[in-house]
Design an enzyme around this catalytic site. Structure first.
Site, PDB file in Angstrom:
ATOM      1  N   GLU A  97       0.822  -1.214   0.000  1.00 58.13           N
ATOM      2  CA  GLU A  97       0.000   0.000   0.000  1.00 58.13           C
ATOM      3  C   GLU A  97       0.858   1.266   0.000  1.00 58.13           C
ATOM      4  OE1 GLU A  97      -2.976   0.296   3.145  1.00 58.13           O
ATOM      5  OE2 GLU A  97      -4.518  -0.397   1.786  1.00 58.13           O
TER       6      GLU A  97
ATOM      7  N   HIS B   2       6.864 -27.201  -0.972  1.00 64.51           N
ATOM      8  CA  HIS B   2       6.151 -28.306  -1.621  1.00 64.51           C
ATOM      9  C   HIS B   2       5.040 -27.801  -2.528  1.00 64.51           C
ATOM     10  CE1 HIS B   2       8.140 -31.484   0.844  1.00 64.51           C
ATOM     11  NE2 HIS B   2       8.401 -30.403   1.566  1.00 64.51           N
TER      12      HIS B   2
ATOM     13  N   LYS C  71     -14.158   0.587  -3.683  1.00 69.43           N
ATOM     14  CA  LYS C  71     -15.214   1.013  -2.755  1.00 69.43           C
ATOM     15  C   LYS C  71     -16.305   1.767  -3.519  1.00 69.43           C
ATOM     16  CE  LYS C  71     -12.163   1.577   1.243  1.00 69.43           C
ATOM     17  NZ  LYS C  71     -11.534   2.555   2.113  1.00 69.43           N
TER      18      LYS C  71
HETATM   19  O1  PA5 Z   1      -3.303   1.457   6.115  1.00 71.11           O
HETATM   20  C1  PA5 Z   1      -4.416   1.938   6.001  1.00 71.11           C
HETATM   21  O2  PA5 Z   1      -4.635   3.161   6.134  1.00 71.11           O
HETATM   22  C2  PA5 Z   1      -5.620   1.070   5.703  1.00 71.11           C
HETATM   23  O3  PA5 Z   1      -5.269  -0.268   5.572  1.00 71.11           O
HETATM   24  C3  PA5 Z   1      -6.633   1.184   6.839  1.00 71.11           C
HETATM   25  O4  PA5 Z   1      -6.040   0.808   8.037  1.00 71.11           O
HETATM   26  C4  PA5 Z   1      -7.857   0.311   6.566  1.00 71.11           C
HETATM   27  O5  PA5 Z   1      -8.429   0.641   5.342  1.00 71.11           O
HETATM   28  C5  PA5 Z   1      -8.901   0.497   7.673  1.00 71.11           C
HETATM   29  O6  PA5 Z   1      -9.289   1.842   7.770  1.00 71.11           O
HETATM   30  P1  PA5 Z   1     -10.036   2.377   9.038  1.00 71.11           P
HETATM   31  O7  PA5 Z   1      -9.136   2.306  10.210  1.00 71.11           O
HETATM   32  O8  PA5 Z   1     -10.412   3.789   8.707  1.00 71.11           O
HETATM   33  O9  PA5 Z   1     -11.265   1.516   9.222  1.00 71.11           O
END
Ligand code: PA5
Length: 425
Positions: free
Chosen positions: A278, A299, A413
């Protein structure tokens, strides 16, 4: 303690060619001047963390341990992977602890959610709902269901004592709900993004509930921070690791495979995949982070790694001393032919598997880096988490991308909301 052995393609000359870039990026991280600099709160967190909140976390965690059979950690992505990975790594996959910890809020799967709710129906359970935005759909749906289940069998006061919310200090739907309902709350600071939040209440409350030494974890992170801040690139393992990644990326190795020899560390790999994937995967750039657990996956994936398309390099996290060990027994009949290792322990066999595989993969042209940890404990894990977060920031800045946003995640989303008929989509 952590040690790093870089793959054979990386030499001193390559490392020192990055010297100027690394120095200037390190300044950007420290002075908060780079892309996404509003999200660098994690850099000094191991010294700046809220001491009062930590005291409250430990006290509440003890209450949860004393009064409940199960804790449900309800969150997704950065709001759950750190806690899950640390709990599994430190407690193992079949922990006999008196408080069971399960995870929800990370899926829409009707099978998973229905089964979890059925399991919880007759259990005395508490919930730690974690969401910075408070509007993440996976987490909100599970939390609504958990809240209703709690309400169906408890008084209002009991429900209040069973729900712990970790969210933004001032804003968001979960903050609003918690204030109205009077839940205990902990803060995910606004300058720390989800995937850099494992050392905040996001990770620390579930970890404290699991009986893990959160002070030791913060101490390990602080030690990592101190070492990284004061060590020049020539000896700086963290930044050398980031440099190695950049070099691999620019030399036709677009895939990094995280490897462990402990199934209980597979969620650490998931945490790493999120952190690096990310943070770096944007603007058509970035290494693809994959993972494998050896020897299990030798394996299945072993053939591809050894002889398939030569696109990957490995980063192996090797634990030198396991928590527990088992001796291979002698067998009179020896029909399985194992008596040649009777009397040896499994740590020895696992070590030889590691050595043999490392040689095979290196001989096959797969560059292998090894991170050694003397043991898997809270201190070392805190060190490791911080090491990787700092390396990730350096590595993303070397690619010239913002390590702290995730614009691409919004696309699925929007489509999903449109298909579900959400207003405005
Ligand atoms: O690293 C990030 O920002 C994301 O993975 C969020 O943690 C994830 O989308 C969850 O978001 P939130 O804490 O707003 O529910």
């Amino acid at each position: 303690m952590l040690d790093l052995k870089l793959n054979k393609l990386i030499n001193e000359e390559i490392i020192s060619s990055y010297q100027d870039q690394v120095i200037s990026i390190d300044k950007m991280i420290k002075n908060k001047t780079g892309l996404g600099s509003d999200f660098l709160g994690w850099v000094d967190w191991p010294i700046n963390y809220d001491k009062d909140e930590l005291r409250r976390i430990k006290k509440d965690a003890q209450y949860v341990r004393d009064n409940f059979e199960v804790l449900v950690v309800c969150g997704i992505g950065g709001s759950y992977l750190g806690a899950r990975s640390a709990i599994e790594a430190l407690k193992g996959l079949k922990s006999p602890d008196k408080l069971e910890i399960i995870f929800m809020g990370q899926t829409f799967s009707p099978n998973y959610i229905a089964q979890a709710l059925d399991y919880l129906r007759d259990k005395k359970f508490a919930v730690n709902v974690i969401s910075k935005s408070g509007t993440t759909t996976e987490t909100s749906i599970s939390f609504r269901l958990l809240k209703q289940l709690l309400e169906s069998k408890n008084t209002k006061e009991e429900v209040k004592k069973a729900i712990y919310a970790t969210t933004d200090k001032n804003k968001g739907a979960l903050r609003k709900l918690s204030d109205i309902e009077g839940y205990s709350t902990y803060v995910l600071p606004s300058d720390i993004g989800g995937r850099y939040s494992v050392l905040t209440a996001v990770g620390l409350f579930p970890l404290a509930c699991a009986g893990i030494d959160v002070d030791a974890m913060l101490l390990g992170a602080k030690e990592a921070r101190d070492v990284i801040q004061k060590t020049p690139l020539k000896e700086n393992k963290c930044y050398q690791y980031a440099v190695m990644r950049d070099y691999m990326y620019r030399h036709d190795k677009p895939v990094e495979m995280y490897v462990t020899y402990e199934p209980q560390m597979s969620q650490i790999s998931e945490w790493l995949k999120q952190l690096f994937g990310e943070s770096e995967g944007k603007e058509q750039k970035g290494l693809y982070p994959g993972s494998a657990t050896f020897s299990t996956d030798l394996h299945s994936l072993g053939q591809f790694i050894q002889e398939g398309t030569p696109l990957l390099f490995e980063t192996i996290i090797k634990i030198l001393s396991p928590h527990q060990d088992v001796i291979i027994p002698f067998d009179e009949g020896n029909l399985d032919g194992l008596n040649y290792i009777a009397g040896k322990n499994l740590a020895y066999v696992n070590q030889k598997a590691f050595e043999g595989t490392l040689k095979a993969h290196e001989d096959g042209g797969v560059p292998c880096n090894v991170i050694y940890l003397d043991k898997l404990d809270a201190y070392n894990l805190g060190y490791l988490f911080y090491f990787f977060m700092r390396a990730c920031a350096m590595s993303a800045y070397l690619l010239d991308v913002n390590p702290f946003n995730q614009p691409g995640v919004e696309v699925y989303k929007k489509n999903m909301f449109h298909l579900l008929g959400k207003k405005g989509f």
